[in-house]
Design an enzyme around this catalytic site. Structure first.
Site, mmCIF file in Angstrom:
data_model
loop_
_atom_site.group_PDB
_atom_site.id
_atom_site.type_symbol
_atom_site.label_atom_id
_atom_site.label_comp_id
_atom_site.label_asym_id
_atom_site.label_seq_id
_atom_site.Cartn_x
_atom_site.Cartn_y
_atom_site.Cartn_z
ATOM 1 N N SER A 106 51.925 -69.394 5.594
ATOM 2 C CA SER A 106 51.623 -70.811 5.715
ATOM 3 C C SER A 106 50.199 -71.022 6.247
ATOM 4 O O SER A 106 49.252 -70.496 5.694
ATOM 5 C CB SER A 106 52.695 -71.485 6.586
ATOM 6 O OG SER A 106 52.691 -72.879 6.416
ATOM 7 N N ASP B 112 57.544 -72.856 1.795
ATOM 8 C CA ASP B 112 56.885 -72.258 2.950
ATOM 9 C C ASP B 112 57.457 -70.881 3.305
ATOM 10 O O ASP B 112 58.673 -70.706 3.412
ATOM 11 C CB ASP B 112 57.038 -73.201 4.152
ATOM 12 C CG ASP B 112 56.084 -72.880 5.275
ATOM 13 O OD1 ASP B 112 56.237 -71.816 5.897
ATOM 14 O OD2 ASP B 112 55.188 -73.708 5.543
#
Length: 273
Positions: free
Chosen positions: A44, A158
């Site tokens: 991320s 994510d």
């Protein structure tokens, strides 16, 4: 071992929304000490900062981070209220492409990897080749916030859902020793920023609740992953009180990251010996 006979030290940069600006401070301290990781893996926001480091774009990304204000943040928000996330993510992709252009992961030195999650297959996806921008766009797709990325039969979101601080991935890149930077572990500080403590005056919005819930899950996962794949050193900047969505407070995040790395510097330097 590296060519000089010393161990390859890798850097695993964790997920954490705006908390990830603290990674910049950690990298500043390493650079000032003349310490260069031989492998970098990121999840991320950790992947975004890691890509900037590996591609020699840290100065430009620092400039963007430190100059962010509410107006700039709004300019990057392409709301998609009836889609699969609050934000479409196209404007973020444009910004990533402006800095990273057509860079390919497999050509980077030191070796670099990006972690995402395939919702369709319920498994971790590790990008070790292909366009940097596409990998980053998948890795930052917090469910409910950003629209997922469709890739063939995969639905990518994510990487924090499966590997928030990718120590094992860093070792797969050849690192014999790994420094893990966990920016999302300060639950007490995050609770304080939301006003959830007694007498604090509750002030969290929908996105705050979604984000805090996501980080609560990733903290437990990080602890489990680190128990299975321990790092040689874990740096945990105490940034929770600043707020997970406070991208406009980059100078404060960077300062806390620097402080955490400076405190750990003797242990960091020992890993290179």
């Amino acid at each position: 071992m590296s060519d000089n006979g010393k161990p390859v030290v890798g850097l695993a940069l964790g997920s954490g929304g705006a908390f990830g600006w603290a990674h910049i401070g950690v990298l500043q301290v390493l650079e000032e000490a003349g310490l260069k990781p031989g492998a970098v893996a990121g999840t991320s926001i950790g992947a975004v900062v890691g890509a900037a480091y590996v591609l020699g774009k840290m100065g430009e990304v620092e400039e963007v981070a430190l100059g962010l204000n509410w107006f700039e943040m709004a300019r990057h928000a392409d709301f998609d209220l009836f889609g699969a996330g609050l934000l479409g993510g196209d404007r973020i992709t444009e910004t990533l492409r402006r800095y990273f252009r057509d860079a390919a992961i497999e050509h980077l030195d030191p070796p670099f990897a990006v972690v995402a999650t395939d919702l369709a297959a319920s498994e971790k996806v590790v990008f070790r080749s292909g366009p940097v921008v596409e990998a980053l766009r998948a890795s930052i797709s917090i469910p409910g916030i950003f629209r997922p990325v469709r890739s063939g039969d995969s639905l990518l979101v994510d990487g924090g859902l499966c590997d928030p601080v990718p120590v094992s991935v860093c070792r797969e890149l050849g690192a014999g020793r790994v420094i893990a930077v966990d920016v999302a572990g300060d639950h007490e500080g995050l609770s304080r920023s939301m006003g959830t403590r007694a007498g604090g005056g509750f002030k969290a919005g929908t996105v705050d609740i979604l984000t805090a819930s996501f980080f609560m899950m990733t903290r437990a996962l990080t602890a489990a992953n680190l128990a299975t794949h321990p790092a040689d050193l874990v740096i945990s900047p105490k940034v929770g009180h600043l707020g997970a969505q406070a991208f406009n407070r980059a100078p404060e995040f960077v300062a806390v990251g620097r402080e955490a790395a400076l405190r750990a510097l003797p242990r960091i330097e020992a890993l290179w010996r």
